[in-house]
Design a protein around this motif. Sequence first.
Motif, PDB file in Angstrom:
ATOM      1  N   GLY A 191       0.799  -1.216   0.000  1.00 49.91           N
ATOM      2  CA  GLY A 191       0.000   0.000   0.000  1.00 49.91           C
ATOM      3  C   GLY A 191       0.829   1.261   0.000  1.00 49.91           C
ATOM      4  O   GLY A 191       1.823   1.358   0.731  1.00 49.91           O
ATOM      5  N   PRO A 192       0.458   2.259  -0.798  1.00 48.14           N
ATOM      6  CA  PRO A 192       1.215   3.520  -0.878  1.00 48.14           C
ATOM      7  C   PRO A 192       1.369   4.232   0.458  1.00 48.14           C
ATOM      8  O   PRO A 192       2.410   4.830   0.724  1.00 48.14           O
ATOM      9  CB  PRO A 192       0.392   4.358  -1.861  1.00 48.14           C
ATOM     10  N   ALA A 193       0.350   4.195   1.315  1.00 51.24           N
ATOM     11  CA  ALA A 193       0.436   4.897   2.602  1.00 51.24           C
ATOM     12  C   ALA A 193       1.495   4.279   3.489  1.00 51.24           C
ATOM     13  O   ALA A 193       2.279   4.987   4.142  1.00 51.24           O
ATOM     14  CB  ALA A 193      -0.926   4.870   3.305  1.00 51.24           C
ATOM     15  N   TYR A 194       1.552   2.946   3.543  1.00 47.42           N
ATOM     16  CA  TYR A 194       2.551   2.268   4.366  1.00 47.42           C
ATOM     17  C   TYR A 194       3.954   2.412   3.769  1.00 47.42           C
ATOM     18  O   TYR A 194       4.943   2.466   4.502  1.00 47.42           O
ATOM     19  CB  TYR A 194       2.189   0.794   4.521  1.00 47.42           C
ATOM     20  N   GLN A 195       4.042   2.475   2.450  1.00 47.28           N
ATOM     21  CA  GLN A 195       5.339   2.675   1.809  1.00 47.28           C
ATOM     22  C   GLN A 195       5.878   4.071   2.097  1.00 47.28           C
ATOM     23  O   GLN A 195       7.073   4.244   2.351  1.00 47.28           O
ATOM     24  CB  GLN A 195       5.206   2.455   0.301  1.00 47.28           C
ATOM     25  N   LEU A 196       4.987   5.072   2.083  1.00 53.62           N
ATOM     26  CA  LEU A 196       5.407   6.429   2.422  1.00 53.62           C
ATOM     27  C   LEU A 196       5.808   6.505   3.887  1.00 53.62           C
ATOM     28  O   LEU A 196       6.779   7.185   4.251  1.00 53.62           O
ATOM     29  CB  LEU A 196       4.281   7.418   2.113  1.00 53.62           C
ATOM     30  N   GLN A 207       4.514  10.111  -4.693  1.00 55.65           N
ATOM     31  CA  GLN A 207       4.161   9.062  -3.742  1.00 55.65           C
ATOM     32  C   GLN A 207       3.154   9.585  -2.715  1.00 55.65           C
ATOM     33  O   GLN A 207       2.246   8.847  -2.297  1.00 55.65           O
ATOM     34  CB  GLN A 207       5.414   8.549  -3.034  1.00 55.65           C
ATOM     35  N   LEU A 208       3.295  10.830  -2.318  1.00 56.49           N
ATOM     36  CA  LEU A 208       2.349  11.437  -1.380  1.00 56.49           C
ATOM     37  C   LEU A 208       0.957  11.509  -1.994  1.00 56.49           C
ATOM     38  O   LEU A 208      -0.044  11.190  -1.332  1.00 56.49           O
ATOM     39  CB  LEU A 208       2.828  12.833  -0.978  1.00 56.49           C
ATOM     40  N   ILE A 243      -5.396   5.950   0.627  1.00 54.24           N
ATOM     41  CA  ILE A 243      -5.905   5.851   2.000  1.00 54.24           C
ATOM     42  C   ILE A 243      -7.321   6.420   2.103  1.00 54.24           C
ATOM     43  O   ILE A 243      -8.146   5.926   2.897  1.00 54.24           O
ATOM     44  CB  ILE A 243      -4.946   6.571   2.982  1.00 54.24           C
ATOM     45  N   LYS A 244      -7.639   7.406   1.291  1.00 52.07           N
ATOM     46  CA  LYS A 244      -8.996   7.964   1.307  1.00 52.07           C
ATOM     47  C   LYS A 244      -9.987   6.965   0.718  1.00 52.07           C
ATOM     48  O   LYS A 244     -11.050   6.717   1.308  1.00 52.07           O
ATOM     49  CB  LYS A 244      -9.026   9.277   0.518  1.00 52.07           C
ATOM     50  N   THR A 273     -11.624  12.550   7.441  1.00 51.80           N
ATOM     51  CA  THR A 273     -11.734  13.954   7.839  1.00 51.80           C
ATOM     52  C   THR A 273     -10.410  14.570   8.277  1.00 51.80           C
ATOM     53  O   THR A 273     -10.390  15.724   8.705  1.00 51.80           O
ATOM     54  CB  THR A 273     -12.748  14.090   8.996  1.00 51.80           C
ATOM     55  N   SER A 274      -9.323  13.829   8.190  1.00 51.41           N
ATOM     56  CA  SER A 274      -8.015  14.339   8.611  1.00 51.41           C
ATOM     57  C   SER A 274      -7.319  15.053   7.458  1.00 51.41           C
ATOM     58  O   SER A 274      -7.570  14.748   6.284  1.00 51.41           O
ATOM     59  CB  SER A 274      -7.128  13.190   9.106  1.00 51.41           C
ATOM     60  N   PRO A 275      -6.408  15.979   7.762  1.00 49.06           N
ATOM     61  CA  PRO A 275      -5.575  16.576   6.698  1.00 49.06           C
ATOM     62  C   PRO A 275      -4.536  15.571   6.229  1.00 49.06           C
ATOM     63  O   PRO A 275      -3.928  14.874   7.040  1.00 49.06           O
ATOM     64  CB  PRO A 275      -4.907  17.768   7.406  1.00 49.06           C
ATOM     65  N   PHE A 276      -4.368  15.462   4.926  1.00 48.99           N
ATOM     66  CA  PHE A 276      -3.443  14.473   4.366  1.00 48.99           C
ATOM     67  C   PHE A 276      -2.077  15.097   4.101  1.00 48.99           C
ATOM     68  O   PHE A 276      -1.542  15.014   2.993  1.00 48.99           O
ATOM     69  CB  PHE A 276      -4.023  13.872   3.078  1.00 48.99           C
ATOM     70  N   ASP A 277      -1.508  15.727   5.129  1.00 47.76           N
ATOM     71  CA  ASP A 277      -0.175  16.302   5.004  1.00 47.76           C
ATOM     72  C   ASP A 277       0.878  15.201   5.063  1.00 47.76           C
ATOM     73  O   ASP A 277       0.622  14.097   5.570  1.00 47.76           O
ATOM     74  CB  ASP A 277       0.077  17.320   6.110  1.00 47.76           C
ATOM     75  N   LEU A 278       2.069  15.534   4.586  1.00 55.38           N
ATOM     76  CA  LEU A 278       3.150  14.556   4.563  1.00 55.38           C
ATOM     77  C   LEU A 278       3.475  14.059   5.967  1.00 55.38           C
ATOM     78  O   LEU A 278       3.671  12.851   6.173  1.00 55.38           O
ATOM     79  CB  LEU A 278       4.398  15.181   3.919  1.00 55.38           C
TER      80      LEU A 278
END
Length: 382
Positions: free
Chosen positions: A148-153, A193-194, A201-202, A271-276
Motif C-alpha cells: 500500500g502507498p500509505a505504508y510505503q510512504l 508518492q504522497l 488511503i482515502k 476527515t483528517s488533513p493528508f499532510d506529509l
Amino acid sequence: MLARKLIKIDDSWEMSYNKDTSKYFKPNTKGSKVDDPPRKQLPAADQRTNQGDTQEVETPLLAATRTGVIELVKVILNMHPQAVDHVSHKMQNMLHIAASYRRRDIFKLVKKMEIPTRRLIMGIDEKGYTVLHHVADTGNYNGGTRPGPAYQLQEELQWFQMVEEIMPSYFTQHHDKNNQTAKELFREMHQKQLEDAQKWIKDTSQSCSAVAVLVATVVFAAAFTVPGGNDEKEGFPLLLHSPFFKSFTLTDVVSLSCSLTALVMFLSIVTSPFDLENFHVSLPRRLTLGFAMLFMSVLTTMLTFTSTIILIIQGEHRQEWTLTLMISCIAFVPVSVLALTHFPLFPSFITAWYTILKFIWNAPPFRFLHKLVHRYLPSKDQ
C-alpha cells in the motif's frame, strides 16, 4: 568459503579514495554552489573509463553494500575494518550507498560501529549529497517492503527519521549543489508518492467504512432476534442457559463494538488533513487499527452466526454434529477470504492488537491489579 579466501587476499580497497569530505559542508543557500570535491587519480589497474575521462572504482565492500549482501559486508569489515573509510569514484561511502539503496540491515550494522559511523555520517559526495540526501533521493528506490502507498510512504519517513537522528543537528541543514536541504529534497522527490498515498488511503477508508456500517447493522439487528425466541410470559430467551447462547451474546457485543470502532477510525482518516507529516504515524496507525477492528468484527460476526445455527440444530436435531461442523466451516469462508486478501497486512494487524492490549494492560485498573498480585501472591523463590 571462496569469498573468505578472496577477501583475505584482496587489497583493491586500498586504491580507492579515502579523503575526509566533511569540509564541503554548506549551510547557506545564498550565493555559490558547493565546490566539487577533488578526485584522486587511481592506478591504471583499478580504473574503468566511461566516455573517455571518468575514472570509476567500486570496492568489494561498496559493491556488497549496494547489492545488500550483508554476509560479505560482515566478513570484509571483520578482515579489513579500515576499508569502511574508503569511497567510490562518486565520493560515496558505504553509508551513502546503504541509504540510497535502502539497505537498512547494513546501515544498522555500521551504526553499531560508533567511531566509523561518526566519520561516515559526515561524508559529502560529488553532488553535495549527505547520507540524509541519499535517503531523500528516490533514484534507487524500489518501492519498499510494505503493502500500500500509505505504508510505503510511512516506511520512507521512518527511514528518513532514523538516519536524521544519528546526524549532527547542524549537518541536517547542509545544502547540496542545487541548494536544497535533505528535507526539501525529500518533499520534492516524494510528491508523487504522497499523492498516491492520499488517494489510496482515502478510497480505502471510504470502502471499509461501508463494510463496517453493514456489519454493525447486521449484528445490531441480531441482538433483538435471539435464537429460539423469548418466553411469552416473562420475556426471557428460551435458550438463556445454554452455553452457546452465552457465546452468541458475547460475540454479538464484541462484533458490534469492533465494527463501530473501525467505523470511527475510518471516518477520522477521511476527515483528517493528508499532510506529509501525518503519514509518519497518525494516518497509518489509524488505518491499521481500523483494519484490525474490521477483521475482528467480521470474525466475531461469523462466530455469532455459528452459535445461532448450533442452538437451532441442538433444539431440533441433537445428534447431527456432522451437519453442525459443516455449517460452522462454511460460515468461516468470508473470514478466510478476508484473511487471504489482506495477508500482507497481517503483521500490521498483530502489531495493532499488541498495542491495544498493551494500552489496556497498562490502564489504571490493571496497574492496581498488578500491585495486588505482587503484594499478596508468593513469588517463585518463596
